[in-house]
Design an enzyme around this catalytic site. Structure first.
Site, PDB file in Angstrom:
ATOM      1  N   GLY A  12      23.589  55.494   1.307  1.00  0.00           N
ATOM      2  CA  GLY A  12      22.732  55.158   0.165  1.00  0.00           C
ATOM      3  C   GLY A  12      21.488  56.024   0.180  1.00  0.00           C
ATOM      4  O   GLY A  12      20.933  56.294   1.241  1.00  0.00           O
ATOM      5  N   THR A 127      16.947  54.787   6.041  1.00  0.00           N
ATOM      6  CA  THR A 127      17.497  53.626   5.333  1.00  0.00           C
ATOM      7  C   THR A 127      16.376  52.682   4.924  1.00  0.00           C
ATOM      8  O   THR A 127      15.439  52.449   5.703  1.00  0.00           O
ATOM      9  CB  THR A 127      18.536  52.803   6.135  1.00  0.00           C
ATOM     10  OG1 THR A 127      18.755  51.557   5.474  1.00  0.00           O
ATOM     11  CG2 THR A 127      18.118  52.499   7.557  1.00  0.00           C
ATOM     12  N   ILE A 128      16.497  52.157   3.708  1.00  0.00           N
ATOM     13  CA  ILE A 128      15.504  51.166   3.285  1.00  0.00           C
ATOM     14  C   ILE A 128      15.637  49.900   4.123  1.00  0.00           C
ATOM     15  O   ILE A 128      14.721  49.114   4.213  1.00  0.00           O
ATOM     16  CB  ILE A 128      15.628  50.804   1.782  1.00  0.00           C
ATOM     17  CG1 ILE A 128      16.990  50.173   1.454  1.00  0.00           C
ATOM     18  CG2 ILE A 128      15.337  51.992   0.894  1.00  0.00           C
ATOM     19  CD1 ILE A 128      17.011  49.449   0.110  1.00  0.00           C
ATOM     20  N   ASP A 129      16.812  49.704   4.766  1.00  0.00           N
ATOM     21  CA  ASP A 129      17.073  48.442   5.486  1.00  0.00           C
ATOM     22  C   ASP A 129      16.326  48.353   6.826  1.00  0.00           C
ATOM     23  O   ASP A 129      16.198  47.261   7.374  1.00  0.00           O
ATOM     24  CB  ASP A 129      18.572  48.282   5.758  1.00  0.00           C
ATOM     25  CG  ASP A 129      19.406  48.321   4.492  1.00  0.00           C
ATOM     26  OD1 ASP A 129      18.845  48.046   3.412  1.00  0.00           O
ATOM     27  OD2 ASP A 129      20.605  48.627   4.581  1.00  0.00           O
ATOM     28  N   ARG A 164       6.782  27.193 -11.971  1.00  0.00           N
ATOM     29  CA  ARG A 164       8.190  27.405 -11.620  1.00  0.00           C
ATOM     30  C   ARG A 164       8.372  27.802 -10.163  1.00  0.00           C
ATOM     31  O   ARG A 164       7.442  28.299  -9.523  1.00  0.00           O
ATOM     32  CB  ARG A 164       8.761  28.555 -12.456  1.00  0.00           C
ATOM     33  CG  ARG A 164       9.076  28.156 -13.857  1.00  0.00           C
ATOM     34  CD  ARG A 164       9.497  29.380 -14.657  1.00  0.00           C
ATOM     35  NE  ARG A 164       9.942  28.977 -15.987  1.00  0.00           N
ATOM     36  CZ  ARG A 164      10.013  29.794 -17.026  1.00  0.00           C
ATOM     37  NH1 ARG A 164       9.640  31.054 -16.898  1.00  0.00           N
ATOM     38  NH2 ARG A 164      10.448  29.346 -18.180  1.00  0.00           N
ATOM     39  N   ARG A 272      13.739  30.165 -11.472  1.00  0.00           N
ATOM     40  CA  ARG A 272      14.248  31.422 -12.044  1.00  0.00           C
ATOM     41  C   ARG A 272      14.576  32.391 -10.898  1.00  0.00           C
ATOM     42  O   ARG A 272      13.989  32.296  -9.817  1.00  0.00           O
ATOM     43  CB  ARG A 272      13.210  32.071 -12.958  1.00  0.00           C
ATOM     44  CG  ARG A 272      12.905  31.277 -14.210  1.00  0.00           C
ATOM     45  CD  ARG A 272      14.070  31.329 -15.196  1.00  0.00           C
ATOM     46  NE  ARG A 272      13.704  30.731 -16.471  1.00  0.00           N
ATOM     47  CZ  ARG A 272      13.872  29.434 -16.767  1.00  0.00           C
ATOM     48  NH1 ARG A 272      14.368  28.605 -15.867  1.00  0.00           N
ATOM     49  NH2 ARG A 272      13.529  28.977 -17.964  1.00  0.00           N
ATOM     50  N   HIS A 278      18.726  47.968  -6.982  1.00  0.00           N
ATOM     51  CA  HIS A 278      18.495  49.381  -6.643  1.00  0.00           C
ATOM     52  C   HIS A 278      17.111  49.885  -7.020  1.00  0.00           C
ATOM     53  O   HIS A 278      16.749  51.009  -6.639  1.00  0.00           O
ATOM     54  CB  HIS A 278      19.586  50.241  -7.277  1.00  0.00           C
ATOM     55  CG  HIS A 278      20.924  49.995  -6.649  1.00  0.00           C
ATOM     56  ND1 HIS A 278      21.702  48.926  -6.986  1.00  0.00           N
ATOM     57  CD2 HIS A 278      21.579  50.651  -5.660  1.00  0.00           C
ATOM     58  CE1 HIS A 278      22.801  48.937  -6.256  1.00  0.00           C
ATOM     59  NE2 HIS A 278      22.746  49.966  -5.432  1.00  0.00           N
TER      60      HIS A 278
HETATM   61  O1  F6P Z   1      21.908  50.349   2.973  1.00  0.00           O
HETATM   62  C1  F6P Z   1      21.100  50.446   1.858  1.00  0.00           C
HETATM   63  C2  F6P Z   1      21.538  49.487   0.777  1.00  0.00           C
HETATM   64  O2  F6P Z   1      20.660  49.611  -0.323  1.00  0.00           O
HETATM   65  C3  F6P Z   1      21.661  48.024   1.209  1.00  0.00           C
HETATM   66  O3  F6P Z   1      20.420  47.376   1.291  1.00  0.00           O
HETATM   67  C4  F6P Z   1      22.588  47.495   0.143  1.00  0.00           C
HETATM   68  O4  F6P Z   1      23.308  46.372   0.606  1.00  0.00           O
HETATM   69  C5  F6P Z   1      23.507  48.659  -0.112  1.00  0.00           C
HETATM   70  O5  F6P Z   1      22.840  49.822   0.316  1.00  0.00           O
HETATM   71  C6  F6P Z   1      23.891  48.825  -1.553  1.00  0.00           C
HETATM   72  O6  F6P Z   1      24.830  49.843  -1.647  1.00  0.00           O
HETATM   73  P1  F6P Z   1      25.258  50.573  -2.996  1.00  0.00           P
HETATM   74  O7  F6P Z   1      24.195  51.565  -3.325  1.00  0.00           O
HETATM   75  O8  F6P Z   1      26.547  51.229  -2.653  1.00  0.00           O
HETATM   76  O9  F6P Z   1      25.373  49.527  -4.067  1.00  0.00           O
END
Ligand code: F6P
Length: 348
Positions: A12, A127-129, A164, A272, A278
């Site tokens: 990603g 990675t953003i994760d 809310r 809500r 993304h």
């Molecule tokens: O690993 C980065 C990430 O954005 C995760 O946080 C997420 O689960 C995944 O990629 C989403 O993947 P894709 O871009 O294939 O939808």
């Protein structure tokens, strides 16, 4: 010293990839090497798709999101013959070293190629994760946290106006780094993550307690990988798409809606849901990510220059160091209890 250096970005995308490409290219060119961009991650080496990288190509890319090289989730170990194609295209293009910029999947391939084929590769942790081991932070994470925090701030004001409960679903795959950090920064009232699964009953009790204290709105941040967990021990995970990619990952998503339904049923509060999706990966990197990505890129170029292959640039405290690629991909880095304790201090 390698005379021809390849660069690829895999998995990603995330903000800061172009800053790494710029730094690797600048330093390698200064050393008299040629730099070759490989299109769309490992797919570019399987198919032999290259583009030259020179001063013109890297000009102006530092603040740009995405990646000028494109990316893919191609795994050359998935398809018979693809590893041979990678090795053949690498050789025929005259490459002597590779900088692989990626997360667990892309760097897992790099580590295996190095271990099994003595492939001359160094890694950069993306990675953003923030779920890669052996480094304190991956680049891209700070930007994702910033985006999620800004969203929580905005949801606060509308939540307050309407009395809310606002549920915010954030990314992070099987770790809760984005949820915990943006939740703490945004003042969330409940944060739910996969590593420390608080039950639905406890989360609703926290919301109820807060409202009993006179607050009439709440912010709940939930990580996409959190499984709805009940006191009975029952658990439900949520996927948008059960089919796996070439690295065996399903596409997560949907827990926010299910959680909101539970909150309405159990508390009666109007609720809500916002799924950030993304948006968390798009746009310009924060200054911190630009600097981190730049430092990683310079270190990667230095590792190539020193012939220290099988290593990854990493952040330890304030220092950029080299660690074995193997250590980075051995297991995911999860949110430690101490970080979750900081979040929990503000629940309810
Ligand atoms: O690993 C980065 C990430 O954005 C995760 O946080 C997420 O689960 C995944 O990629 C989403 O993947 P894709 O871009 O294939 O939808």
């Amino acid at each position: 010293m390698a005379k021809r250096v390849g660069i690829l970005t895999g998995g990603g995308d995330c903000p800061g990839l172009n800053a790494v490409i710029r730094a690797v290219t600048r330093r390698s060119l200064q050393r008299g090497a040629e730099v070759v961009g490989i299109r769309e991650g490992w797919r570019g080496l399987v198919e032999g798709r290259f583009q030259p990288l020179g001063p013109r190509e890297i000009s102006g890319i530092l603040p740009r999101g995405g990646t000028i090289l494109g990316t893919s989730r191609t795994n050359p170990y998935k398809q018979e013959g693809d590893v041979d194609r990678v090795l053949e295209h690498f050789r025929s293009e005259g490459l002597e070293a590779l900088v692989a910029i990626g997360g667990e999947d892309t760097l897992g391939v790099a580590a295996r190629l190095h271990a099994e084929q003595d492939f001359p590769v160094v890694g950069v942790p993306k990675t953003i994760d923030n779920d890669l081991s052996a480094t304190d932070y991956t680049f891209g994470f700070d930007t994702a946290v910033w985006i999620a925090t800004e969203a929580i701030d905005r949801l606060h004001t509308t939540a307050e106006a309407h009395n809310r409960v606002m549920v915010v679903e954030v990314m992070g795959r099987h770790t809760g780094w984005i949820a915990v950090m943006s939740g703490i920064a945004g003042g969330a009232d409940v944060i739910l993550i996969p590593e420390h699964p608080v039950t639905v009953e406890a989360a609703c009790a926290d919301i109820q307690r807060r409202h009993d204290r006179g607050k009439d709105f709440s912010i709940v941040v939930v990580s996409e990988g959190y499984e709805l967990t009940y006191e009975s021990g029952e658990r439900h995970g949520f996927v948008q798409e059960a089919a796996t990619d070439q690295f065996g990952h399903v596409r997560l998503g949907g827990v926010g809606d299910a959680l909101a339904h539970e909150i309405v049923q159990r508390t009666g509060y109007e609720t809500r849901v916002t799924v950030l999706g993304h948006v968390q990966r798009g746009g310009s990197p924060t200054p911190r990510d630009r600097v981190l990505a730049t430092r990683y890129g310079l270190e990667a170029a230095d590792l190539v220059d020193a012939g220290r292959f099988g290593q990854m640039a990493a952040l330890h405290g304030d220092d950029i160091v080299a660690v074995p690629l193997q250590d980075a991909v051995a297991e995911p880095k999860t949110v430690p209890p101490a970080w979750y304790d900081v979040a929990k201090a503000f629940f309810g």
